[in-house]
Design a protein around this motif. Sequence first.
Motif, PDB file in Angstrom:
ATOM      1  N   SER A 199       0.817  -1.068  -0.082  1.00 39.17           N
ATOM      2  CA  SER A 199       0.050  -0.067   0.159  1.00 39.17           C
ATOM      3  C   SER A 199       0.827   1.135   0.008  1.00 39.17           C
ATOM      4  CB  SER A 199      -0.938   0.133   1.280  1.00 39.17           C
ATOM      5  OG  SER A 199      -0.271   0.149   2.372  1.00 39.17           O
ATOM      6  N   GLY A 200       0.412   2.432  -0.257  1.00 38.72           N
ATOM      7  CA  GLY A 200       1.175   3.562  -0.112  1.00 38.72           C
ATOM      8  C   GLY A 200       1.485   4.278  -1.589  1.00 38.72           C
ATOM      9  N   GLY A 201       1.387   3.460  -2.730  1.00 36.47           N
ATOM     10  CA  GLY A 201       1.736   3.898  -3.908  1.00 36.47           C
ATOM     11  C   GLY A 201       0.952   5.211  -4.364  1.00 36.47           C
ATOM     12  N   PHE A 236      11.531  -4.818  -4.690  1.00 36.52           N
ATOM     13  CA  PHE A 236      11.841  -4.580  -6.311  1.00 36.52           C
ATOM     14  C   PHE A 236      11.145  -3.842  -6.936  1.00 36.52           C
ATOM     15  CE2 PHE A 236      14.565  -8.562  -6.710  1.00 36.52           C
ATOM     16  CZ  PHE A 236      14.441  -9.086  -5.452  1.00 36.52           C
ATOM     17  N   ARG A 237      11.416  -3.404  -8.084  1.00 32.70           N
ATOM     18  CA  ARG A 237      10.664  -2.820  -9.122  1.00 32.70           C
ATOM     19  C   ARG A 237      10.762  -2.828 -10.260  1.00 32.70           C
ATOM     20  NH1 ARG A 237      13.331   3.537  -8.330  1.00 32.70           N
ATOM     21  NH2 ARG A 237      15.238   2.986 -10.126  1.00 32.70           N
ATOM     22  N   TYR A 248       6.074  -1.308  -7.862  1.00 31.76           N
ATOM     23  CA  TYR A 248       7.024  -1.749  -6.697  1.00 31.76           C
ATOM     24  C   TYR A 248       6.504  -2.919  -6.172  1.00 31.76           C
ATOM     25  CZ  TYR A 248       9.815   2.477  -7.005  1.00 31.76           C
ATOM     26  OH  TYR A 248      10.786   3.406  -7.335  1.00 31.76           O
ATOM     27  N   TYR A 249       7.426  -3.909  -5.980  1.00 31.56           N
ATOM     28  CA  TYR A 249       6.842  -5.210  -5.304  1.00 31.56           C
ATOM     29  C   TYR A 249       7.600  -5.653  -4.122  1.00 31.56           C
ATOM     30  CZ  TYR A 249       5.421  -6.063 -10.130  1.00 31.56           C
ATOM     31  OH  TYR A 249       4.468  -6.262 -11.474  1.00 31.56           O
ATOM     32  N   GLN A 256       1.372  -8.229  -4.799  1.00 31.65           N
ATOM     33  CA  GLN A 256       0.840  -8.083  -6.058  1.00 31.65           C
ATOM     34  C   GLN A 256       1.251  -6.874  -6.961  1.00 31.65           C
ATOM     35  OE1 GLN A 256      -0.652  -7.131  -3.320  1.00 31.65           O
ATOM     36  NE2 GLN A 256      -1.410  -4.925  -3.842  1.00 31.65           N
ATOM     37  N   GLY A 257       2.268  -5.998  -6.162  1.00 29.03           N
ATOM     38  CA  GLY A 257       2.614  -4.763  -6.906  1.00 29.03           C
ATOM     39  C   GLY A 257       1.937  -3.656  -6.646  1.00 29.03           C
ATOM     40  N   ILE A 258       2.505  -2.578  -6.657  1.00 29.92           N
ATOM     41  CA  ILE A 258       1.917  -1.146  -6.555  1.00 29.92           C
ATOM     42  C   ILE A 258       2.559  -0.157  -7.574  1.00 29.92           C
ATOM     43  CG2 ILE A 258       2.995  -0.357  -4.573  1.00 29.92           C
ATOM     44  CD1 ILE A 258       0.296   0.511  -3.530  1.00 29.92           C
ATOM     45  N   GLN A 259       1.724   0.627  -8.249  1.00 26.69           N
ATOM     46  CA  GLN A 259       2.426   1.601  -8.905  1.00 26.69           C
ATOM     47  C   GLN A 259       2.724   2.920  -8.360  1.00 26.69           C
ATOM     48  OE1 GLN A 259       2.648   1.572 -12.564  1.00 26.69           O
ATOM     49  NE2 GLN A 259       3.683   3.216 -12.286  1.00 26.69           N
TER      50      GLN A 259
END
Length: 123
Positions: free
Chosen positions: A7-9, A37-38, A93-94, A115-118
């Motif tokens: 969270s937080g993206g 990671f990104r 970002y993962y 799941q990753g966040i943009q």
Amino acid sequence: QVQLVESGGGSVEAGGSLKLTCAVSGMPTDVLSMCWFRQAPGKSRDNVASVDTDGDPFYGSFVERRFTVAKDNDKNTLNLQMNSLRPEDTAIYYCAAREGSAAWLDAEDYEYWGQGIQVTVSS
């Protein structure tokens, strides 16, 4: 079953800040080494920052002291404070984790993934 939720993206202008949080369920974070990671479009998935089971941080060379990574074992989270953001930091970002003490490993060495966040940084 271990689950990671980021969270937080979001979107910020260059020079701004964001804090990413990875909430972990199913296993205590003090037995996990964890990594952010990104991955930008068309590029490989790169290590950004990681923490081993002792809480020692490791950073990619491009971070240049702009980011701070830390585990909060009381809250069972991994946090990434990102300051002085640049357009080239734009990516998904993962959060990743593995059982064991070693940190700063290749992506295939991590067992659990969010799941990753943009994160988008505009100039």
